[in-house]
Design an enzyme around this catalytic site. Sequence first.
Site, PDB file in Angstrom:
ATOM      1  N   GLY A  27       5.754  11.140  -1.605  1.00 21.94           N
ATOM      2  CA  GLY A  27       6.141  11.459  -2.975  1.00 21.94           C
ATOM      3  C   GLY A  27       5.113  10.949  -3.960  1.00 21.94           C
ATOM      4  O   GLY A  27       4.150  10.280  -3.585  1.00 21.94           O
ATOM      5  N   CYS A  33       3.706   7.556   3.673  1.00 21.87           N
ATOM      6  CA  CYS A  33       3.097   7.593   2.351  1.00 21.87           C
ATOM      7  C   CYS A  33       3.927   6.797   1.330  1.00 21.87           C
ATOM      8  O   CYS A  33       3.988   5.581   1.428  1.00 21.87           O
ATOM      9  CB  CYS A  33       2.886   9.042   1.912  1.00 21.87           C
ATOM     10  N   GLN A  83       5.299   2.680   1.319  1.00 24.15           N
ATOM     11  CA  GLN A  83       5.214   1.681   0.260  1.00 24.15           C
ATOM     12  C   GLN A  83       6.595   1.164  -0.138  1.00 24.15           C
ATOM     13  O   GLN A  83       6.787  -0.039  -0.346  1.00 24.15           O
ATOM     14  CB  GLN A  83       4.492   2.285  -0.945  1.00 24.15           C
ATOM     15  N   GLY A 136      -2.443   6.960  -4.297  1.00 30.19           N
ATOM     16  CA  GLY A 136      -3.181   6.160  -5.254  1.00 30.19           C
ATOM     17  C   GLY A 136      -2.724   4.717  -5.293  1.00 30.19           C
ATOM     18  O   GLY A 136      -3.257   3.908  -6.060  1.00 30.19           O
ATOM     19  N   TYR A 137      -1.713   4.381  -4.474  1.00 33.54           N
ATOM     20  CA  TYR A 137      -1.198   3.011  -4.374  1.00 33.54           C
ATOM     21  C   TYR A 137      -1.267   2.568  -2.920  1.00 33.54           C
ATOM     22  O   TYR A 137      -1.269   3.393  -2.007  1.00 33.54           O
ATOM     23  CB  TYR A 137       0.251   2.933  -4.877  1.00 33.54           C
ATOM     24  N   HIS A 153      -0.774  10.910   6.639  1.00 29.72           N
ATOM     25  CA  HIS A 153       0.105  12.049   6.933  1.00 29.72           C
ATOM     26  C   HIS A 153      -0.116  12.544   8.358  1.00 29.72           C
ATOM     27  O   HIS A 153      -1.019  13.356   8.606  1.00 29.72           O
ATOM     28  CB  HIS A 153      -0.162  13.186   5.937  1.00 29.72           C
ATOM     29  N   GLU A 204       1.504  14.643  10.062  1.00 30.47           N
ATOM     30  CA  GLU A 204       1.825  16.064  10.248  1.00 30.47           C
ATOM     31  C   GLU A 204       0.701  16.982   9.776  1.00 30.47           C
ATOM     32  O   GLU A 204       0.673  18.167  10.104  1.00 30.47           O
ATOM     33  CB  GLU A 204       3.108  16.404   9.474  1.00 30.47           C
TER      34      GLU A 204
END
Length: 366
Positions: A224, A251, A255, A295-296, A336, A338
């Site tokens: 997300g 992803c 986090q 980006g994190y 990722h 997949e």
Amino acid sequence: MKAALVLETGKVFIGESFGSTGEAWGEVVFNTGMTGYQEVLTDPSYAGQMVCMTYPLIGNYGVNKQDDQSEKVQVQGFIVKEAARNPNHWQLEKNVSRTLAQSGVVGIKGIDTRALTRIIREYGVLRGVITTELEQIDKLLSKLKAWQVPEDVVAEVSTKKIYTLPALDTQKEQFHVVVMDFGIKKNILLAMQAKGFRLTVVPFSTSSKQILEQNPDGIFLSNGPGDPKCVQVGIETIRNLMDQRPIFGICLGHQLLSLALGGDTFKMKFGHRGGNQPVQELESKRVTITSQNHGYAISEESLAQTPLYVTHRNLNDQSVEGVKHQGLPVFSVQYHPEAGPGPSESLYLFDEFAQLMQEWRAQHAS
């Protein structure tokens, strides 16, 4: 029609408009993929961002419905060196410009994307605006410096209602998985369906009680957009689910899992976006080339105060790419599996998830 990209540094790029017209505001990031522009455009993880493609030739195989990762274009704006007007591919349905126009998304082409990428690498991710109203350029910089990046992007991209998806081969259906949708890509759902998972996809704000009422074998935390610390309702739900079922996160879900267990995250200078990130699994020493979009990242130092340990590491910058719980069937990865930027060598992670669910089911059969 002329168009301009204005950065918060004051730098202005003049190019040509393609797609829709008007203004688009967002964070300007770059993606290093040579292909996959359609997946980038429709990936909910890019909500709120304007994407610069570093590869100069974009759109040469067109766009088709099959490769969409969500129901609409998700990027705020699109920045390319050259956009193919007349693509050619046997699955072709339309070109990139028409795709953007139909979605009301502003694009700019004909600028020096290499120079823009170097600026982002120097300054980090920058706020920017694309406009086709060039007479307004002088006024945009002051507005841009006052503009704040939206924080509620997950709420915009998550499903609004619960829905179910069967395993691709219902005769081989093995497990029922509840998917917490923080902005999930279609290909992640397909990868789990291909493994024999029946899926119940729920909004990001669904409570732990509602999730457990679905009686799942496991819980999946999706990718997300945005700052994971802004998704407080999701963090609290994950914390309450921690010892209830096997959990797998990808992803943003990766986090959020660490935040739920007391870890910390930080904003990277310019993030990882592309299909060429080398990741090493620390136990086997095996290296895979992965597709990433974030980006994190997790602060490795913060994991000392959690029950998590590092399982995967990025070989470019040594950032944390995977964690596991020391005592519970809980794990996550930053990349990722997949996406398959060539081979599908990371799909084994879904098999690991299936193994954890099998063991959980056996332990709780009585």
